[in-house]
Design a protein around this motif. Structure first.
Motif, PDB file in Angstrom:
ATOM      1  N   GLU A  48       0.948  -0.753  -0.404  1.00 24.90           N
ATOM      2  CA  GLU A  48      -0.071  -0.153   0.513  1.00 24.90           C
ATOM      3  C   GLU A  48       0.755   1.149   0.005  1.00 24.90           C
ATOM      4  O   GLU A  48       0.544   2.126   0.707  1.00 24.90           O
ATOM      5  CB  GLU A  48      -1.212   0.636   1.126  1.00 24.90           C
ATOM      6  N   GLY A  49       2.650   1.321  -0.583  1.00 23.32           N
ATOM      7  CA  GLY A  49       2.729   2.098  -0.254  1.00 23.32           C
ATOM      8  C   GLY A  49       3.405   3.184   1.103  1.00 23.32           C
ATOM      9  O   GLY A  49       3.530   4.775   0.790  1.00 23.32           O
ATOM     10  N   HIS A  50       3.969   2.145   1.827  1.00 23.99           N
ATOM     11  CA  HIS A  50       4.249   2.855   2.928  1.00 23.99           C
ATOM     12  C   HIS A  50       5.654   3.506   2.598  1.00 23.99           C
ATOM     13  O   HIS A  50       5.995   4.569   3.397  1.00 23.99           O
ATOM     14  CB  HIS A  50       4.303   2.556   4.535  1.00 23.99           C
ATOM     15  N   ASN A  51       6.391   3.153   1.763  1.00 21.79           N
ATOM     16  CA  ASN A  51       7.658   3.392   1.284  1.00 21.79           C
ATOM     17  C   ASN A  51       8.753   3.212   2.278  1.00 21.79           C
ATOM     18  O   ASN A  51      10.054   3.679   2.401  1.00 21.79           O
ATOM     19  CB  ASN A  51       7.745   4.983   1.504  1.00 21.79           C
ATOM     20  N   ARG A  52       8.279   2.102   3.524  1.00 23.01           N
ATOM     21  CA  ARG A  52       9.412   1.674   4.515  1.00 23.01           C
ATOM     22  C   ARG A  52      10.608   1.264   4.355  1.00 23.01           C
ATOM     23  O   ARG A  52      11.634   1.296   4.076  1.00 23.01           O
ATOM     24  CB  ARG A  52       8.749   1.366   5.364  1.00 23.01           C
ATOM     25  N   GLY A  98       2.027   4.799  -5.177  1.00 24.64           N
ATOM     26  CA  GLY A  98       2.670   3.886  -4.254  1.00 24.64           C
ATOM     27  C   GLY A  98       3.130   2.270  -4.084  1.00 24.64           C
ATOM     28  O   GLY A  98       2.755   1.709  -2.925  1.00 24.64           O
ATOM     29  N   LEU A 106      15.731  -5.720   7.113  1.00 24.12           N
ATOM     30  CA  LEU A 106      15.167  -4.534   7.658  1.00 24.12           C
ATOM     31  C   LEU A 106      13.745  -4.260   6.896  1.00 24.12           C
ATOM     32  O   LEU A 106      12.903  -4.026   7.662  1.00 24.12           O
ATOM     33  CB  LEU A 106      16.269  -3.767   7.465  1.00 24.12           C
ATOM     34  N   VAL A 130      12.150  -6.436   5.236  1.00 26.32           N
ATOM     35  CA  VAL A 130      11.083  -7.115   4.913  1.00 26.32           C
ATOM     36  C   VAL A 130      10.096  -6.841   7.032  1.00 26.32           C
ATOM     37  O   VAL A 130       8.880  -7.145   7.058  1.00 26.32           O
ATOM     38  CB  VAL A 130      11.133  -8.603   5.142  1.00 26.32           C
ATOM     39  N   GLU A 131      11.132  -6.254   7.648  1.00 31.12           N
ATOM     40  CA  GLU A 131      10.293  -6.809   8.974  1.00 31.12           C
ATOM     41  C   GLU A 131       9.838  -5.232   9.381  1.00 31.12           C
ATOM     42  O   GLU A 131       9.595  -4.207  10.121  1.00 31.12           O
ATOM     43  CB  GLU A 131      11.706  -6.917   9.709  1.00 31.12           C
ATOM     44  N   ASN A 132       9.925  -4.522   8.394  1.00 30.98           N
ATOM     45  CA  ASN A 132       9.396  -2.213   8.801  1.00 30.98           C
ATOM     46  C   ASN A 132       7.940  -3.218   8.394  1.00 30.98           C
ATOM     47  O   ASN A 132       7.264  -1.673   7.880  1.00 30.98           O
ATOM     48  CB  ASN A 132      10.419  -1.967   8.536  1.00 30.98           C
ATOM     49  N   CYS A 133       7.899  -3.580   6.626  1.00 30.51           N
ATOM     50  CA  CYS A 133       6.757  -3.079   6.227  1.00 30.51           C
ATOM     51  C   CYS A 133       5.115  -4.042   6.676  1.00 30.51           C
ATOM     52  O   CYS A 133       4.601  -5.032   7.362  1.00 30.51           O
ATOM     53  CB  CYS A 133       6.751  -4.378   5.425  1.00 30.51           C
ATOM     54  N   PRO A 134       4.925  -3.074   7.536  1.00 31.48           N
ATOM     55  CA  PRO A 134       3.339  -3.249   7.469  1.00 31.48           C
ATOM     56  C   PRO A 134       2.440  -3.664   7.159  1.00 31.48           C
ATOM     57  O   PRO A 134       1.554  -3.937   7.962  1.00 31.48           O
ATOM     58  CB  PRO A 134       2.885  -1.798   8.176  1.00 31.48           C
ATOM     59  N   GLU A 135       2.055  -3.431   5.628  1.00 35.56           N
ATOM     60  CA  GLU A 135       1.287  -5.227   5.051  1.00 35.56           C
ATOM     61  C   GLU A 135       2.289  -6.802   5.209  1.00 35.56           C
ATOM     62  O   GLU A 135       1.464  -7.008   4.087  1.00 35.56           O
ATOM     63  CB  GLU A 135       1.072  -3.761   3.847  1.00 35.56           C
ATOM     64  N   TYR A 136       3.244  -6.111   4.896  1.00 32.79           N
ATOM     65  CA  TYR A 136       3.394  -7.453   5.238  1.00 32.79           C
ATOM     66  C   TYR A 136       3.705  -7.880   3.580  1.00 32.79           C
ATOM     67  O   TYR A 136       3.527  -9.350   3.287  1.00 32.79           O
ATOM     68  CB  TYR A 136       2.776  -8.809   6.206  1.00 32.79           C
ATOM     69  N   TYR A 156      -3.330  -5.229  17.679  1.00 33.65           N
ATOM     70  CA  TYR A 156      -2.524  -5.258  16.194  1.00 33.65           C
ATOM     71  C   TYR A 156      -3.428  -6.226  15.044  1.00 33.65           C
ATOM     72  O   TYR A 156      -3.840  -6.009  14.326  1.00 33.65           O
ATOM     73  CB  TYR A 156      -1.416  -5.966  15.980  1.00 33.65           C
ATOM     74  N   LYS A 201      13.109  -3.200  14.424  1.00 34.36           N
ATOM     75  CA  LYS A 201      12.172  -4.170  14.087  1.00 34.36           C
ATOM     76  C   LYS A 201      10.584  -3.490  14.168  1.00 34.36           C
ATOM     77  O   LYS A 201      10.451  -3.489  15.313  1.00 34.36           O
ATOM     78  CB  LYS A 201      11.837  -5.858  14.442  1.00 34.36           C
ATOM     79  N   ASN A 202       9.664  -2.901  13.203  1.00 33.24           N
ATOM     80  CA  ASN A 202       8.716  -2.108  13.696  1.00 33.24           C
ATOM     81  C   ASN A 202       8.089  -2.126  12.752  1.00 33.24           C
ATOM     82  O   ASN A 202       8.009  -0.931  11.950  1.00 33.24           O
ATOM     83  CB  ASN A 202       9.310   0.237  14.274  1.00 33.24           C
ATOM     84  N   ARG A 203       6.943  -2.895  12.481  1.00 33.41           N
ATOM     85  CA  ARG A 203       6.077  -2.990  11.833  1.00 33.41           C
ATOM     86  C   ARG A 203       4.637  -1.929  12.123  1.00 33.41           C
ATOM     87  O   ARG A 203       3.345  -2.315  12.525  1.00 33.41           O
ATOM     88  CB  ARG A 203       5.519  -3.776  11.245  1.00 33.41           C
ATOM     89  N   ARG A 229      -4.379   3.679   3.841  1.00 29.90           N
ATOM     90  CA  ARG A 229      -2.555   4.265   4.046  1.00 29.90           C
ATOM     91  C   ARG A 229      -3.388   5.529   4.050  1.00 29.90           C
ATOM     92  O   ARG A 229      -2.546   6.122   3.340  1.00 29.90           O
ATOM     93  CB  ARG A 229      -1.749   3.696   3.665  1.00 29.90           C
TER      94      ARG A 229
END
Ligand code: HEM
Ligand code: SF4
Lengths: 71, 406
Positions: free
Chosen positions: A11-15, A30, A50, A52-58, B53, B342-344, B354
């Motif tokens: 969804e384009g969070h750009n993390r 996005g 990093l 992979v582990e910061n994408c809020p949409e998995y 969550y 690690k911060n989703r 979003r």
């Protein structure tokens, strides 16, 4: 190591682009894509993790060697 | 704030405007998550409050059973809607945030290209100059209100600049947005008043740009089409309204919350001052820990969720802030860890709605904190009792009396 972005989930969070600009790019709407066919040089593996582990949409997945091609 | 009876049972009678909850909601979320992960209340029109969550991840995707047509945490009453004279001309929609499919994506796609990382980067020098100018105004005194003399002006003046209106008007903008989102949530008359002022302002601006296009955001929106049709005036006014309303209180809150944190946690403040390479992860951690925004959805179909059933007409709060403290996803969830790897977190929401302004908000936060730390690396609260917090839809400090060495 190879990664790919699942466009249905992204969804384009750009993390990913912020954490690993060498590996990901994002379009005007996005949706991210993995650069270089998702190939991750060894030196950038930590950055890929990093992202992979910061994408809020998995949305970023590891592609196993011998796994199906990305698109 | 309106007086309401004190809360005795948070699981069945929570109050999102309870003063203690507004100040520190974390213990309530932690307890609810264990005992009653989807709480309910009849207060403020009635709503459900999920705290995990996993539930937030699931609920954003239940479209349109959980609809965005009414995303405010406290709904307008029928009487309010019938009474409001502005609604005839402008309606009450603010696409894309009030849109469901199929309208949502085309509306959202009008805004997204204007706020990509590359599109917002040119505003960085503007924001930097702005932040330095604000600090120049009070640095010699050795004191300031970091919320009112600093943080609030950054999103207000930046969004005015981006939309293409006189940044001198930004103080008025702040008053309008607070009238709508803060005072207005508990006072329909205020909400009607400020909704009217904002819609009228953008109605006039849209007409002016239609007659004489300029190189600005409003003109760009007017020049776009959906399926070969120009976008309705109402929709452009609604979109401008949204950019103003969504961009000011939110970013102000996140900058103020971060400054509050560093003023009350000197070990974190010293660490960030000494290790500026931590800014990116520290900003994400501030966004996680002090997530300002709670959204809502209106139930349109009977929906089962865990042990409860949402009925049509119910309101479900999307408690992104609470989700960001869920220990199932975040290690040491109630601890600030500046280099959390690690911060989703989902401070900007998730799924199809979003935050369209997240790249702009992140840039503003980055500039606001870097410039502050460069100029004022040592600072503290003069009077912790004088700090006030706004809550409800958007949570953050509204007064931050600071002192610092001159
Ligand atoms: C730290 C600051 C901010 C936070 C925490 C934040 C948070 C959010 C959240 C949680 C949503 C999701 C709404 C939903 O699911 O119903 C959202 C949507 C939105 N935000 Fe932000 N926001 C911030 C700053 C901004 C800024 C600066 C802008 C303006 C440029 C903006 C514009 C929008 C828009 C247009 C949407 C609607 C997107 C859609 O519905 O498709 N936001 N924001
Ligand atoms: S972080 Fe995830 S959702 Fe965001 S752009 Fe990258 S892949 Fe897409």
């Amino acid at each position: 190591m190879r990664v790919r972005v699942n466009a249905d989930k992204c969804e384009g969070h750009n993390r990913c682009c912020a954490l690993a600009p060498e590996l990901f790019d994002v379009d005007d709407y996005g949706t991210a894509t993995a650069l270089n066919g998702g190939e991750v040089p060894v030196a950038l593996e930590a950055k890929a993790k990093l992202a992979v582990e910061n994408c809020p949409e998995y949305a970023i997945e590891y592609v196993r060697d011998g796994g199906e091609q990305d698109k | 704030m309106t007086k309401t009876p004190p809360v005795e049972d948070w699981a069945t009678d929570y109050d999102i405007f309870d003063a203690g909850y507004v100040k520190d909601p974390v213990p309530v979320w932690d307890k609810l998550r264990e005992q009653c992960p989807i709480a309910h209340t009849e207060r403020w029109g009635g709503s459900w409050l999920p705290t995990s969550y996993e539930d937030m991840q699931a609920f954003v995707r239940m479209v349109p059973a959980l609809s965005s047509r009414d995303p405010l945490v406290v709904s307008e009453s029928k009487e309010e809607m019938e009474f409001d004279p502005i609604l005839d001309e402008y309606g009450n929609k603010a696409p894309p945030i009030t849109s469901d499919p199929p309208e949502h994506i085309p509306m959202r796609r009008l805004i997204l290209p204007l706020f990509t990382p590359k599109a917002v980067e040119p505003y960085r020098p503007f924001a930097e100059k702005l932040c330095h100018g604000l600090i120049d105004g009070f640095i010699a005194k050795g004191t300031c209100d970091a919320a009112l003399d600093y943080a609030v002006h950054i999103p207000a003046k930046t969004i005015a600049h981006v939309i293409g209106v006189d940044s001198e008007r930004s103080d008025e903008f702040v008053g309008w947005v607070r009238g709508l989102l803060e005072e207005g949530m508990q006072d329909p008359a205020k909400r009607i008043k400020y909704r009217g002022i904002i819609r009228q302002f953008f109605g006039e601006l849209v007409d002016a740009r239609k007659a004489n296009p300029r190189d600005d955001l409003v003109s760009r929106l007017l020049a776009q089409e959906i399926d070969g049709q120009p976008i309705a005036r109402k929709a452009v006014v609604g979109m401008c309204n949204l950019l103003l309303v969504a961009g000011i209180d939110t970013t102000w809150s996140s900058i103020s919350s971060a400054l509050w944190h560093f003023s009350t946690h000197p070990e974190d403040r010293r660490r960030l001052a000494n290790e500026p390479e931590l800014f990116p992860s520290a900003i994400e951690e501030m966004l996680r820990f002090y997530s300002p925004v709670t959204m809502a959805r209106e139930v349109t179909e009977e929906t089962r969720a865990g042990d409860v059933t949402f009925m049509p007409g119910d309101k479900v709060l999307l408690n992104f802030p609470g989700a960001n403290h869920d220990p199932a996803v975040f290690e040491d969830a109630d601890k600030v860890i500046l280099d959390r790897a690690k911060n989703r977190h989902i401070a900007f929401g998730i799924g199809s709605h979003r935050c369209a302004g997240s790249n702009l908000a992140r840039m503003e936060m980055d500039v606001a904190l870097r410039v502050w730390f460069e100029r004022i690396p040592e600072f503290e609260l003069t009077d912790p009792g004088a700090v006030t917090w706004a809550g409800g839809q958007v949570r953050g400090p509204r007064h931050l009396p600071f002192r610092f060495p001159v």
